[in-house]
Design a protein around this motif. Structure first.
Motif, short mmCIF file in Angstrom:
data_model
loop_
_atom_site.label_atom_id
_atom_site.label_comp_id
_atom_site.label_asym_id
_atom_site.label_seq_id
_atom_site.Cartn_x
_atom_site.Cartn_y
_atom_site.Cartn_z
N THR A 1 46.87 31.95 -26.40
CA THR A 1 46.26 31.09 -27.42
C THR A 1 44.74 31.15 -27.38
OG1 THR A 1 46.20 29.11 -26.01
CG2 THR A 1 48.22 29.52 -27.26
N TYR A 2 44.19 31.65 -26.29
CA TYR A 2 42.74 31.60 -26.14
C TYR A 2 42.04 32.73 -26.87
CZ TYR A 2 38.32 30.25 -24.00
OH TYR A 2 37.04 29.82 -23.81
N TRP A 3 42.63 33.92 -26.84
CA TRP A 3 41.97 35.07 -27.46
C TRP A 3 42.65 35.42 -28.76
CZ3 TRP A 3 37.62 35.19 -25.31
CH2 TRP A 3 37.46 34.98 -23.96
N SER A 4 41.87 35.49 -29.81
CA SER A 4 42.38 35.84 -31.14
C SER A 4 41.67 37.08 -31.64
CB SER A 4 42.17 34.68 -32.11
OG SER A 4 40.80 34.59 -32.49
N LYS A 5 42.14 37.59 -32.75
CA LYS A 5 41.49 38.76 -33.36
C LYS A 5 40.03 38.48 -33.70
CE LYS A 5 42.88 37.47 -38.05
NZ LYS A 5 41.50 37.23 -38.52
N LEU B 1 30.49 31.46 -14.73
CA LEU B 1 30.79 32.82 -15.14
C LEU B 1 32.27 33.12 -15.31
CD1 LEU B 1 28.21 34.48 -12.74
CD2 LEU B 1 27.92 33.92 -15.14
N ALA B 2 33.12 32.13 -15.39
CA ALA B 2 34.54 32.39 -15.57
C ALA B 2 34.84 32.73 -17.02
CB ALA B 2 35.38 31.19 -15.14
N ILE B 3 35.92 33.49 -17.24
CA ILE B 3 36.30 33.94 -18.58
C ILE B 3 37.53 33.17 -19.05
CG2 ILE B 3 37.21 35.89 -19.91
CD1 ILE B 3 35.58 37.74 -18.22
N GLY B 4 37.45 32.68 -20.26
CA GLY B 4 38.65 32.20 -20.93
C GLY B 4 39.21 30.89 -20.44
N GLY B 5 38.36 29.94 -20.10
CA GLY B 5 38.87 28.65 -19.67
C GLY B 5 37.76 27.63 -19.57
N PRO B 6 38.11 26.39 -19.23
CA PRO B 6 37.08 25.35 -19.10
C PRO B 6 36.20 25.59 -17.88
CG PRO B 6 39.22 24.53 -18.39
CD PRO B 6 39.47 25.87 -18.99
N THR B 7 35.05 24.96 -17.88
CA THR B 7 34.08 25.08 -16.80
C THR B 7 34.04 23.77 -16.03
OG1 THR B 7 32.71 26.69 -17.94
CG2 THR B 7 31.64 25.35 -16.27
N CYS B 8 34.27 23.85 -14.71
CA CYS B 8 34.28 22.65 -13.88
C CYS B 8 33.14 22.62 -12.88
CB CYS B 8 35.61 22.54 -13.12
SG CYS B 8 36.99 22.08 -14.18
N LEU B 9 32.33 23.66 -12.84
CA LEU B 9 31.23 23.74 -11.88
C LEU B 9 29.90 23.81 -12.61
CD1 LEU B 9 32.57 26.33 -9.26
CD2 LEU B 9 32.88 23.85 -9.30
N SER B 10 28.85 23.50 -11.85
CA SER B 10 27.49 23.62 -12.35
C SER B 10 26.61 24.06 -11.19
CB SER B 10 27.01 22.28 -12.91
OG SER B 10 25.64 22.33 -13.22
N PHE B 11 25.51 24.72 -11.53
CA PHE B 11 24.53 25.12 -10.52
C PHE B 11 23.29 24.23 -10.58
CE2 PHE B 11 26.65 29.21 -11.85
CZ PHE B 11 27.62 29.13 -10.86
N ALA B 12 23.31 23.26 -11.48
CA ALA B 12 22.23 22.29 -11.59
C ALA B 12 22.74 20.95 -11.07
CB ALA B 12 21.77 22.16 -13.04
N SER B 13 21.87 20.16 -10.55
CA SER B 13 22.24 18.93 -9.86
C SER B 13 23.03 17.99 -10.76
CB SER B 13 20.99 18.21 -9.35
OG SER B 13 21.34 17.01 -8.70
#
Length: 1001
Positions: free
Chosen positions: A500-504, A19-31
């Motif tokens: 750089t992450y959010w654009s129009k 559920l983080a905004i604007g970046g890579p995901t390093c976690l998972s809730f599945a095995s």
């Protein structure tokens, strides 16, 4: 207020995404391969005792929050290692079978991290990417991290905030919103959390170095709330803005990856109200400053009134001011601080009436000497800012300068329009430049304090301009009471963190990610994001403080009723979402979404209803009284919504929505909310011509009988006619209304003779009581109207008692050549949304680009932001619009360009655009005059800022037929939303949003 209970439908929160905004995901809730916590095993956290206190404090948040997320309390190992420790000093690994530990540390501070790098040389390469950088960090799975640990999930920062941000990023991904306390967003529950082995959640230095908020204009809401929550019954003459209050602010800022704060200035003395305030800020890791008009880390005017002596005047009271400032520098010296320099008058006013530059330069020199001598280091090594607010900008424009190491902080216009961009020679300053922005403002032309009326699209464009021109040292935003600006603050900080992450083009993605993070429903997140987008736009169109009973036209283009319908649909949709969400989400949803929707709708409905009440009274309609009653109900409902907010969670937010917003008489807030004026008619009296009242679209008049709005003389006027209708009318119908002019019920009939092409939605009816109204729509069967002809029809209206009358309508079957493609005139008007161009031409690689969702209607366009690009009229990038007209004003047309109230941001180059029709010479237009020499706004500013639009007018040669309108870029930053071409005198009646867009063939 109680929520309408629409039919419930089952909603199961199915959260499979991080559920983080604007970046890579390093976690998972599945095995996956690497478990951080499982159903049987709590997480384990390793941290070295040598690390920063603020890192340890954030690690405790990690422990507490993960317990709330997983139901299992993590084990924290606070390890003590000596400098240059060996593996022999490591403690044994705890029994965490099946999981890997979270290892936290700061480069150069944590002996544990230093030892890891010593024992695992590959980590030196990993850490080398962030070493020595500002607030950078890495979070990833590391194999063979250290003997006794094996594989670990490492959170490593280049400095203390780099590490702290890594901790909070993990929590955000795990399901903890930064707004868990300030907006009551529930923890998302997960029994297991896994680390992804092939992803690195690294972050380099943020785009903007210092990112913060200014709590300001804090009376009545924030101040009264703090009294209730933090005073503990103690007597004081100031509200308890103490370390307990500020701890909640500091933590929120860090969770948002912010680092900087200006504390309240009107009711607070940060360093005195609680002697531990500054220590607490540093303990958390927050950089402290004071506002644009509070020098040397001392509150002004509060602290000066408390502890100062003599007048606030450098020449008359230099010794006392010097000591006052020395004490402030000493107090802030041990901590991270940015010192505001310069001096304004007491109460956020100009220092003197003459703008004495020499005086201010002497003050700045004295302040820098105080900094250098008190802190025993060169002034150029001490962070300082000079905010060029109001008349101070005038000093700068007239040549005043400060040393190169001082940050120049450029303010907006208090309404979100960037006022100045760094010029070419200012971008190389060692101190750099920054932006002081506003979500809240007190002052002319009107306060802006109530509700979330901020559009991401505008803020993004203005801040993108600033960043592109090098204003990247400080971004600080005035947020008033903090609530209800949660969403705007969230976006501001997210964009400042990584521009750089959010654009129009991906702002909808931000809204969707935000909705998923806060409410955890993949099913509902798109709907919530859409509601957020729609309500902020509706509020942005006209802020509550600037609204009155005739803001939206009550008679033209069906504007007011269309706006009201938008609000009504939004309330219905928001209520459905509210009812569908689990009950634990109701407080957060109410605070962040449903309150602004229902409160915004109620405010707008109140003003529209009051306007209709006044209009109906002038028309002798008995429905006047119904509108009066409805207005009273809406006024009371406004208070009900406020009270509902204050009752949430046993009164957690009592007082926080107490800001007045109804009944402004001048720029300052009203002391009480005041209902707009309403009128009543005598309910036992019948209108002189009889009980039937006839009203037609496009007129404020009323028939039968006399009315000042029927014709110029106001009496003996002919029966009404409605605006002509053509095959190219954006609204393909006209209407008239039948209503009561007294207590007598009556029947009525409508008869059309000799016009088979005209259809009525009703040909008769019964008005049973004074509140009844019947609207009859007139539509045209164009196949029955000979092309190229104008046919007239008259509808005879006869009541069962009283005078009869009639309505005339003209069907004008105009014809457009078959080879034409473009916009077609309707009754003297061509209205164009600027994104719908026919052609676009780039120059020097610069295009016009669409700004989706920007402004008051569909969107806007603006030249690409390419720094230092400018052109003469007619030589820059262009957009062209083909249009067809049937009329002309003596061979001419008038072109009105609706543009955003963008300012002349670049010195020596006013913001301009070029406009031409067909082969006519381009005309250069400067929508807004330059600022006054004293730094004031041009005289027109008070009129255009509340409307969020500036209109410019040009006249061009163009007779009936095909034409092309051309808009040319001349300066970067010009934004236009709509163009209206008038081909007949007086063809464009008043409307707030402008005529609806013309038909395209």
């Amino acid at each position: 207020m109680r929520f309408p209970q629409l039919p419930l439908f089952t909603l199961v929160l199915s959260i499979s995404k991080v559920l983080a905004i604007g970046g890579p995901t390093c976690l998972s809730f599945a095995s996956t391969q690497y478990a951080i916590t499982t159903q049987d095993t709590p997480a384990t956290i390793w941290i070295d005792s040598s690390d920063w206190p603020g890192v340890h404090r954030a690690a405790l948040d990690l422990q507490n929050d993960l317990e709330k997320v997983t139901g299992k309390r993590p084990v924290v190992l606070n390890i003590t290692l000596s400098t240059g420790a060996s593996a022999d000093e490591l403690p044994g690994t705890p029994d965490t079978v099946g999981s890997i530990p979270i290892v936290i540390g700061t480069l150069g501070k944590s002996n544990l991290i230093n030892l890891a790098a010593q024992l695992n040389p590959s980590l030196n390469t990993t850490f080398g990417s962030i070493r020595g950088k500002w607030e950078a960090g890495i979070s990833e799975v590391v194999k063979n991290f250290i003997p006794g640990v094996g594989t670990a999930y490492a959170i490593v920062g280049s400095d203390k905030r780099g590490t702290i941000y890594g901790i909070y990023d993990l929590l955000e991904q795990a399901g903890v919103s930064p707004w868990y306390w300030w907006a009551d967003v529930p923890y998302k529950k997960h029994s297991e959390i896994y680390a992804l082995s092939n992803v690195t959640c690294s972050h380099g230095s943020p785009s903007v170095k210092y990112r913060g908020i200014f709590l300001n204009d804090e009376q009545p809401a924030l101040t009264d709330w703090a009294w209730a929550k933090y005073s503990n019954g103690t007597a004081s003459d100031r509200p308890p803005f103490n370390r307990f209050f500020f701890s909640t602010i500091f933590e929120l800022l860090l969770r948002l990856k912010a680092n900087y704060l200006w504390p309240p200035m009107w009711n607070s003395a940060f360093g005195v109200d609680d002697p531990l305030n500054q220590f607490t800020a540093d303990y958390f890791g927050i950089v402290m400053g004071t506002s644009h008009q509070e020098p040397m880390l001392r509150s002004s005017p509060v602290e000066w009134f408390m502890l100062g002596s003599g007048p606030w005047n450098w020449d008359q009271n230099k010794a006392n001011l010097t000591q006052f400032w020395i004490d402030g520098v000493k107090r802030g010296g041990p901590y991270e601080s940015i010192y505001t320099i310069g001096m304004r008058g007491t109460g956020d006013l100009p220092l003197d009436e003459d703008g004495n530059i020499d005086l201010l330069q002497r003050i700045v020199a004295g302040q820098r000497e105080i900094l250098s001598s008190t802190l025993s280091k060169p002034a150029e090594t001490i962070p300082q800012l000079w905010c060029l607010y109001s008349e101070v900008k005038g000093y700068y424009d007239r040549g005043m300068r400060v040393p190169d190491d001082v940050i120049l902080l450029w303010p907006d216009d208090n309404w979100g329009n960037i006022r100045r961009l760094p010029a070419h020679d200012e971008r190389n300053r060692t101190g750099g430049t920054g932006v002081y922005y506003h979500f809240d403002f007190v002052g002319p032309p009107r306060d802006n304090k109530w509700g979330n009326a901020h559009a991401f699209e505008k803020h993004h464009h203005q801040l993108e301009l600033a960043y592109a021109h090098g204003a990247d040292k400080i971004w600080i935003v005035n947020v008033g009471d903090l609530k209800p600006h949660e969403i705007s603050i969230d976006f501001f900080m997210s964009y400042a963190w990584n521009t750089t992450y959010w654009s129009k083009d991906n702002l909808d993605k931000y809204r969707n990610q935000w909705a998923l993070r806060e409410f955890g429903s993949e099913q509902q997140a798109p709907t919530i994001a859409d509601i957020l987008k729609r309500y902020t736009r509706l509020n942005f169109r006209v802020k509550a403080e600037n609204t009155n009973s005739t803001t939206y036209s009550l008679i033209n283009y069906r504007e007011a009723e269309t706006v009201q319908a938008e609000w009504d649909k939004l309330v219905d949709l928001s209520t459905q979402v509210f009812n569908a969400l689990p009950e634990e989400y109701h407080p957060a949803y109410f605070e962040l979404i449903h309150h602004p929707v229902t409160a915004g709708r109620t405010t707008q409905a109140l003003y529209i209803t009051a306007g209709l009440n006044q209009l109906y009274a002038s028309q002798a309609r008995s429905r006047t009284n119904t509108m009066a009653d409805t207005a009273v109900e809406l006024f009371e409902h406004d208070a009900d919504i406020r009270d509902e907010y204050h009752s949430l969670l046993d009164g957690k937010w009592d007082h926080m929505m107490s800001q007045t917003h109804l009944g402004y008489y001048y720029w300052q807030q009203p002391m009480m909310d005041t209902m707009p004026s309403i009128t009543r008619v005598q309910k036992r009296q019948t209108a002189l011509p009889g009980p039937m009242r006839l009203n037609v679209e496009g007129s404020a008049g009323a028939w039968p009988g006399d009315n000042s709005n029927q014709c110029s003389q106001g009496y003996n006027c002919p029966p009404p006619s409605v605006p002509p209708i053509t095959p190219y009318s954006p609204i393909q119908s006209r209407y008239f209304e039948i209503s009561a002019g007294g207590p007598t019920a009556f029947d009525w009939t409508a008869t059309v003779t000799g016009a088979p092409w005209l259809h009525l939605s009703e040909t008769g009816g019964h008005i049973s009581d004074p509140s009844t109204v019947q609207r009859v729509y007139m539509t045209v069967d164009w196949s029955a109207v000979p092309k190229g002809t104008a046919q007239t029809a008259t509808i005879a209206l006869k009541p069962s008692t009283g005078q009869s009358t009639s309505v005339t309508i003209i069907a004008n079957s105009v014809v457009v050549p078959g080879d034409f493609h473009g916009f077609v005139e309707d009754n003297g008007v061509v209205s164009i949304q600027t994104e719908h161009w026919s052609r676009e031409t780039a120059v020097d690689g610069v295009h016009w680009e669409v700004l989706p969702g920007y402004g008051k209607n569909l969107s806007a366009i603006s030249p690409q932001i390419v720094v230092d690009s400018r052109w003469a009229a007619g030589s820059g990038p262009s957009v062209e619009y083909d249009f067809y007209t049937f009329n002309s004003k003596g061979g001419n047309v008038t072109v009105t360009v609706f543009s955003s109230p963008s300012l002349n941001t670049y010195p020596g180059h006013p913001l301009m655009y070029g406009v031409a029709v067909d082969s006519g010479a381009p005309v250069a237009i400067q929508p807004i005059p330059v600022d006054t020499p004293t730094g004031g706004f041009p005289a027109m500013w008070n009129g255009i800022v509340p409307e969020e639009i500036v209109r410019t007018y040009t006249t061009h040669v163009a007779g009936p037929g095909k034409h092309t309108l051309k808009l040319y870029a001349m300066e970067i930053g010009f934004v236009t939303e709509k163009v209206v071409i008038e081909t007949a005198t007086g063809a464009v009646p008043y409307s707030y949003l402008g005529p609806p867009e013309s038909i395209v063939v």
